[in-house]
Motif scaffolding. Structure first.
Motif, PDB file in Angstrom:
ATOM      1  N   ILE A   1       0.891  -1.163   0.000  1.00  0.00           N
ATOM      2  CA  ILE A   1       0.000   0.000   0.000  1.00  0.00           C
ATOM      3  C   ILE A   1       0.924   1.206   0.000  1.00  0.00           C
ATOM      4  O   ILE A   1       1.523   1.554   1.015  1.00  0.00           O
ATOM      5  N   LYS A   2       1.096   1.805  -1.158  1.00  0.00           N
ATOM      6  CA  LYS A   2       2.090   2.857  -1.319  1.00  0.00           C
ATOM      7  C   LYS A   2       1.600   4.180  -0.732  1.00  0.00           C
ATOM      8  O   LYS A   2       0.415   4.511  -0.790  1.00  0.00           O
ATOM      9  N   GLY A   3       2.552   4.939  -0.194  1.00  0.00           N
ATOM     10  CA  GLY A   3       2.213   6.253   0.342  1.00  0.00           C
ATOM     11  C   GLY A   3       1.620   7.169  -0.711  1.00  0.00           C
ATOM     12  O   GLY A   3       0.736   7.985  -0.422  1.00  0.00           O
ATOM     13  N   GLU A   4       2.078   7.036  -1.944  1.00  0.00           N
ATOM     14  CA  GLU A   4       1.543   7.861  -3.027  1.00  0.00           C
ATOM     15  C   GLU A   4       0.056   7.604  -3.240  1.00  0.00           C
ATOM     16  O   GLU A   4      -0.721   8.530  -3.489  1.00  0.00           O
ATOM     17  N   ALA A   5      -0.374   6.326  -3.111  1.00  0.00           N
ATOM     18  CA  ALA A   5      -1.783   5.994  -3.275  1.00  0.00           C
ATOM     19  C   ALA A   5      -2.628   6.588  -2.155  1.00  0.00           C
ATOM     20  O   ALA A   5      -3.740   7.089  -2.387  1.00  0.00           O
ATOM     21  N   VAL A   6      -2.106   6.537  -0.920  1.00  0.00           N
ATOM     22  CA  VAL A   6      -2.835   7.135   0.209  1.00  0.00           C
ATOM     23  C   VAL A   6      -2.921   8.646   0.037  1.00  0.00           C
ATOM     24  O   VAL A   6      -3.953   9.267   0.330  1.00  0.00           O
ATOM     25  N   ARG A   7      -1.840   9.247  -0.465  1.00  0.00           N
ATOM     26  CA  ARG A   7      -1.833  10.697  -0.705  1.00  0.00           C
ATOM     27  C   ARG A   7      -2.908  11.088  -1.712  1.00  0.00           C
ATOM     28  O   ARG A   7      -3.554  12.131  -1.574  1.00  0.00           O
ATOM     29  N   LYS A   8      -3.127  10.265  -2.721  1.00  0.00           N
ATOM     30  CA  LYS A   8      -4.175  10.544  -3.705  1.00  0.00           C
ATOM     31  C   LYS A   8      -5.555  10.501  -3.056  1.00  0.00           C
ATOM     32  O   LYS A   8      -6.450  11.254  -3.432  1.00  0.00           O
ATOM     33  N   GLN A   9      -5.716   9.604  -2.069  1.00  0.00           N
ATOM     34  CA  GLN A   9      -6.993   9.554  -1.361  1.00  0.00           C
ATOM     35  C   GLN A   9      -7.236  10.840  -0.581  1.00  0.00           C
ATOM     36  O   GLN A   9      -8.376  11.306  -0.474  1.00  0.00           O
ATOM     37  N   PHE A  10      -6.188  11.426  -0.023  1.00  0.00           N
ATOM     38  CA  PHE A  10      -6.331  12.699   0.682  1.00  0.00           C
ATOM     39  C   PHE A  10      -6.769  13.811  -0.274  1.00  0.00           C
ATOM     40  O   PHE A  10      -7.426  14.767   0.142  1.00  0.00           O
ATOM     41  N   ARG A  11      -6.395  13.682  -1.554  1.00  0.00           N
ATOM     42  CA  ARG A  11      -6.769  14.696  -2.539  1.00  0.00           C
ATOM     43  C   ARG A  11      -8.143  14.435  -3.149  1.00  0.00           C
ATOM     44  O   ARG A  11      -8.655  15.252  -3.913  1.00  0.00           O
TER      45      ARG A  11
ATOM     46  N   THR B   1     -12.028  14.092  -3.993  1.00  0.00           N
ATOM     47  CA  THR B   1     -13.194  14.948  -3.703  1.00  0.00           C
ATOM     48  C   THR B   1     -14.236  14.187  -2.890  1.00  0.00           C
ATOM     49  O   THR B   1     -15.165  14.785  -2.346  1.00  0.00           O
ATOM     50  N   GLY B   2     -14.084  12.875  -2.813  1.00  0.00           N
ATOM     51  CA  GLY B   2     -15.024  12.068  -2.026  1.00  0.00           C
ATOM     52  C   GLY B   2     -14.610  12.005  -0.572  1.00  0.00           C
ATOM     53  O   GLY B   2     -13.496  11.597  -0.245  1.00  0.00           O
ATOM     54  N   ARG B   3     -15.511  12.427   0.300  1.00  0.00           N
ATOM     55  CA  ARG B   3     -15.198  12.446   1.722  1.00  0.00           C
ATOM     56  C   ARG B   3     -14.940  11.041   2.270  1.00  0.00           C
ATOM     57  O   ARG B   3     -14.139  10.856   3.186  1.00  0.00           O
ATOM     58  N   LYS B   4     -15.595  10.043   1.677  1.00  0.00           N
ATOM     59  CA  LYS B   4     -15.386   8.669   2.127  1.00  0.00           C
ATOM     60  C   LYS B   4     -13.940   8.253   1.915  1.00  0.00           C
ATOM     61  O   LYS B   4     -13.329   7.617   2.788  1.00  0.00           O
ATOM     62  N   GLN B   5     -13.362   8.586   0.762  1.00  0.00           N
ATOM     63  CA  GLN B   5     -11.973   8.252   0.490  1.00  0.00           C
ATOM     64  C   GLN B   5     -11.026   8.985   1.443  1.00  0.00           C
ATOM     65  O   GLN B   5     -10.050   8.415   1.921  1.00  0.00           O
ATOM     66  N   GLN B   6     -11.326  10.230   1.740  1.00  0.00           N
ATOM     67  CA  GLN B   6     -10.496  10.990   2.672  1.00  0.00           C
ATOM     68  C   GLN B   6     -10.532  10.377   4.066  1.00  0.00           C
ATOM     69  O   GLN B   6      -9.497  10.232   4.723  1.00  0.00           O
ATOM     70  N   ARG B   7     -11.736  10.021   4.512  1.00  0.00           N
ATOM     71  CA  ARG B   7     -11.868   9.427   5.850  1.00  0.00           C
ATOM     72  C   ARG B   7     -11.117   8.104   5.935  1.00  0.00           C
ATOM     73  O   ARG B   7     -10.496   7.800   6.950  1.00  0.00           O
ATOM     74  N   MET B   8     -11.188   7.315   4.852  1.00  0.00           N
ATOM     75  CA  MET B   8     -10.484   6.039   4.844  1.00  0.00           C
ATOM     76  C   MET B   8      -8.974   6.260   4.978  1.00  0.00           C
ATOM     77  O   MET B   8      -8.295   5.547   5.715  1.00  0.00           O
ATOM     78  N   ALA B   9      -8.449   7.260   4.264  1.00  0.00           N
ATOM     79  CA  ALA B   9      -7.020   7.553   4.330  1.00  0.00           C
ATOM     80  C   ALA B   9      -6.619   8.005   5.732  1.00  0.00           C
ATOM     81  O   ALA B   9      -5.577   7.585   6.256  1.00  0.00           O
TER      82      ALA B   9
END
Length: 313
Positions: A70-80, A82-90
């Protein structure tokens, strides 16, 4: 014995403020863990990977689970996202990763370089100076515990690998005496798809420290993808906890060093700005982690612990 895993995010390439994906920071860092906690940390992290990637439960062997990163770059994309669900998961993922580091008596260290617009940087010198400084930090940590340690760097390529450790080798085996006596060997190299510790280091540096530093020290680059407004929440929610995991100490001149050090060529600000908790920041409550089953002048000044005086005969 203690283990120290180090990875990097970003490069020394010149920062172009007019290019949206030009990288404003270079971060080299990672964490230390006691040998006796390494196996428990590994199983904690495997459980975390399976929790956030349920498909890993279907893999036939443990080696396949380890190999799936699970790469840090992929988690960083989740922080960016627009879906709040993806942000919360990150945020939940990073929060539980920090739970593991706190539970397993880990410390965090890094060198972060904030670049000036258009300035040509010496990428190899920046990386080498960072590795040297991190080894000095680790040496001080080990000295205080009368212990020894091994540094594991994420392997890049043979040429870069050699250049990145020569500076440490000369400090160990040069005629002036061993300045890193608690490190029995110069840093060694591993591949992240086979070392869980390097995967954790990647997440710390790429998913937390680099984006938080970019938005903190280069936030004026409003059109830059690396300074996304969503990264402010990384700093506010997770960096104060990282700050509490640092090993900081004073040099013989009284200067504080160690832990996470920021070399800000852009605004000359300290690392304190990165770790100051935001006033009134609400933090989402996270469920408990599941129980585990068995089975240079940008260059940072480097300060080495002074060798003890020999006993008088």
């Amino acid at each position: 014995m203690y283990l120290c895993y180090i990875d990097e995010s970003g490069t020394g390439q010149p920062l172009n403020p007019h290019v949206p994906d030009s990288v404003p920071v270079m971060a080299i860092g990672g964490f230390t863990v006691p040998e006796g906690q390494m196996k428990a940390l590994a199983w904690d992290f495997i459980a975390l990977k399976k929790q956030f990637r349920p498909e890993l439960d279907k893999l036939a062997t443990l080696s396949q689970v380890v190999n799936h990163e699970i790469k840090g770059e992929a988690v960083r994309k989740q922080f960016r996202s627009t879906g709040r669900k993806q942000q919360r998961m990150a945020h939940r993922f990073v929060g539980r990763l920090l739970d593991i580091l706190e539970r397993r008596d880990c410390t965090v260290m890094a060198r972060i370089w904030v670049k000036q617009d258009g300035v040509i940087n010496d990428d190899k010198a920046m990386y080498g100076a960072s590795v040297t400084a991190l080894c000095a930090n680790f040496e001080h940590y080990l000295t205080a515990r009368s212990s020894s340690g091994i540094v594991v760097l994420d392997s890049r390529n043979p040429t870069d690998n050699a250049g990145n450790v020569h500076c440490v080798t000369t400090r160990k085996f040069g005629k002036g005496g061993d300045r890193l006596p608690h490190l029995p060997e110069s840093p060694v190299f591993g591949h992240s798809n086979t070392h869980l510790g390097l995967q954790v280091a990647d997440l710390l540096v790429s998913a937390v420290l680099a984006p938080a530093a970019a938005v903190t020290y280069a936030g004026d680059l409003v059109a830059n993808v690396h300074c996304h407004p969503g990264f402010n929440e990384i700093r506010e929610r997770h960096c104060p906890r990282l700050g509490g995991l640092q090993h900081r100490y004073q040099t013989s001149t009284g200067k504080w060093t160690g832990g996470v050090v920021v070399s800000d060529a852009r605004g000359h600000r300290s690392a304190g700005k990165l770790f100051a908790p935001a006033v009134g920041t609400a933090r989402e409550a996270l469920p408990a982690f599941p129980a585990q089953s068995a089975p240079q002048e940008m260059a940072t000044v480097v300060s080495f612990p002074e060798a003890p005086s020999p006993a008088s005969s």
